[in-house]
Motif scaffolding. Structure first.
Motif, PDB file in Angstrom:
ATOM      1  N   GLU A 115       5.730 -24.456 -18.869  1.00  0.00           N
ATOM      2  CA  GLU A 115       6.598 -25.619 -18.678  1.00  0.00           C
ATOM      3  C   GLU A 115       5.857 -26.860 -19.142  1.00  0.00           C
ATOM      4  OE1 GLU A 115       7.479 -25.924 -14.558  1.00  0.00           O
ATOM      5  OE2 GLU A 115       5.381 -25.956 -13.920  1.00  0.00           O
ATOM      6  N   GLU A 116       6.600 -27.937 -19.363  1.00  0.00           N
ATOM      7  CA  GLU A 116       5.985 -29.191 -19.789  1.00  0.00           C
ATOM      8  C   GLU A 116       5.417 -29.917 -18.591  1.00  0.00           C
ATOM      9  OE1 GLU A 116       7.312 -33.354 -21.954  1.00  0.00           O
ATOM     10  OE2 GLU A 116       8.152 -31.476 -22.693  1.00  0.00           O
ATOM     11  N   ASN A 132       1.633 -35.444 -22.529  1.00  0.00           N
ATOM     12  CA  ASN A 132       2.621 -34.438 -22.179  1.00  0.00           C
ATOM     13  C   ASN A 132       2.343 -33.182 -22.991  1.00  0.00           C
ATOM     14  OD1 ASN A 132       4.044 -36.124 -20.379  1.00  0.00           O
ATOM     15  ND2 ASN A 132       5.141 -37.076 -22.081  1.00  0.00           N
ATOM     16  N   LEU A 134       2.350 -28.517 -22.815  1.00  0.00           N
ATOM     17  CA  LEU A 134       2.819 -27.317 -22.135  1.00  0.00           C
ATOM     18  C   LEU A 134       1.653 -26.697 -21.378  1.00  0.00           C
ATOM     19  CD1 LEU A 134       5.000 -25.645 -24.929  1.00  0.00           C
ATOM     20  CD2 LEU A 134       5.807 -26.955 -22.950  1.00  0.00           C
TER      21      LEU A 134
END
Length: 444
Positions: A115-116, A132, A134
């Motif tokens: 997920e980010e 940001n 993953l």
């Protein structure tokens, strides 16, 4: 970087079936992932298809029947030597097959979904850079994201690396390791479950000649300047009173390049400082602080009366070396991702050419405490504390385009294995120094 498989676990099958043995793979004493024999065999088969059987080390064979406890231990030792041999091979250890296997295993073991997330990376002066990424992004991806946020040019990214560090409440600051291509930075730092551990961006080379390339760029110059000021402030770079006066004057004038030129002449410029260790040199159980840089290990120790003594070991005079780690089993003999993090001991032993006709083994032991504090940090002098970190870097250009993947990274020291170690070490654990044979009498 040291791989080890210090413990195994007997675990139930996923659907309540028969039990199986899981092997805990540690990197520098810290749990990286947990894998089964069949998974490692699958990795071996993949590598054999890509590189040929002659390139690969021996892999422990399959057994038709259940293993006895003694056979389980024998297999563990064989798998540990196999993983170390693959990692240390320049071709196999840098292969995407090997590194992606370890990344997937790390993510699965720590049970982190893809997920980010927002990841915090520190600069040497304490500035926080939020990127940001993953959770499944590898080290290179995160490094590129940080570089983009800072507007660092593509051709300078390889001069920098991400490091896992530990910063305690009392301000003591030490390096754990450089983040490698086989790990996921977000998973590596969060799996330690402690606010002490952080990711820091620093230059990745020891040869100060590379500084000229970095200093030609505004962002590169600011990063290098911030790192140097911070290292002086922490007492990692050794400064006399007169040198400190000159540095302070250049800092007040904001003469960054001149400041760095002077800093390059100082002892321990560009070195990494590690946790307090224990050495058997110059005497047994001697508390030391180890710094690494410029192809040497520097040991600092306090003598009676608080006198500071320093000695150094040149890489070119190390005939061979080995790194071992010990991880104690938690009570009950099994562990889980969130338990069993006790005292991890790392040991570096090397055979050193003390004089023309005398070789001596030197051992340095590092007790890495994951949940306990370690004392013994050297105090900084008032003059060293007086050099303060510079202000934040200038804001980057928000319109910057995405970067191209890095094809290579700069490395500081090139090492190679040898086939015949000295008397008290096994061939799978010992590495030799190709520069050793070139030492002449004038070097001793």
């Amino acid at each position: 970087m040291h791989f080890s498989i210090p413990e195994t676990e007997s675990r139930s099958g996923d659907s309540g079936g028969s039990a199986y043995v899981a092997y805990n793979i540690h990197v520098n004493g810290v749990l990286h992932c947990r894998v089964r024999y069949s998974q490692l065999l699958g990795l071996h088969e993949q590598l054999r298809k890509e590189y040929g059987a002659n390139v690969l080390p021996a892999f422990p064979p399959k057994k038709l029947f259940s293993l006895t406890p003694a056979e389980v231990e024998q297999r563990r030792e064989q798998l540990e030597k196999y993983m170390q041999a693959v990692r240390q091979d320049p071709l196999l250890g840098s292969s995407e097959t090997f590194n992606s296997f370890l990344r997937r295993a790390q993510q699965e073991t720590q049970q982190v979904p893809t997920e980010e997330v927002s990841l915090e990376v520190l600069l040497s002066n304490g500035q926080k850079v939020l990127v940001n990424v993953l959770t499944s992004d590898q080290t290179e991806d995160v490094l590129e994201a940080v570089a983009a946020k800072l507007d660092l040019p593509d051709d300078l990214i390889g001069y920098f690396s991400l490091f896992l560090v530990r910063e305690r409440e009392d301000g003591a600051f030490s390096f754990v390791r450089k983040l490698q291509e086989f790990e996921l930075p977000y998973v590596s730092v969060t799996s330690l479950r402690s606010q002490e551990y952080k990711i820091v961006l620093r230059k990745s080379y020891w040869d100060s000649a590379y500084d000229d390339d970095v200093m030609e760029n505004r962002v590169g110059l600011n990063l290098l300047y911030a790192q140097t000021v911070s290292d002086i402030e922490r007492g990692w770079i050794l400064v006399t009173k007169e040198q400190h006066r000159q540095l302070k004057s250049l800092q007040e004038k904001v003469s960054k390049k001149e400041f760095l030129r002077l800093a390059q002449t100082l002892r321990h410029y560009g070195y990494l400082r590690f946790d307090a260790c224990v050495a058997d040199f110059p005497e047994k159980d001697c508390p030391v602080v180890v710094s690494a840089g410029n192809s040497e290990l520097s040991l600092q120790l306090r003598l009676p009366g608080q006198q500071l003594r320093e000695g150094s070991f040149r890489v070119t005079r190390m005939r061979c070396w080995r790194v071992t780690s010990s991880v104690p089993l938690p009570s009950g003999g099994t562990s889980s991702p969130g338990r069993g993090r006790g005292e991890v001991r790392l040991e570096l032993a090397f055979e050193y050419l003390m004089s023309k006709d005398r070789l001596q083994w030197v051992t340095i032991t590092s007790p890495q405490m994951l949940r306990r504090r370690v004392g013994g940090t050297l105090r900084r002098s008032d003059s060293q504390q007086a050099v303060k970190s510079p202000p934040l870097l200038e804001s980057p250009d928000a319109s910057r385009e995405s970067m191209v993947k890095l094809s290579s990274k700069l490395s500081a020291v090139s090492l190679r294995g040898i086939g015949s170690p000295s008397t008290d070490a096994s061939a799978g654990d010992v590495h030799g120094n190709f520069a050793f044979e070139g030492i002449g009498d004038e070097d001793l």
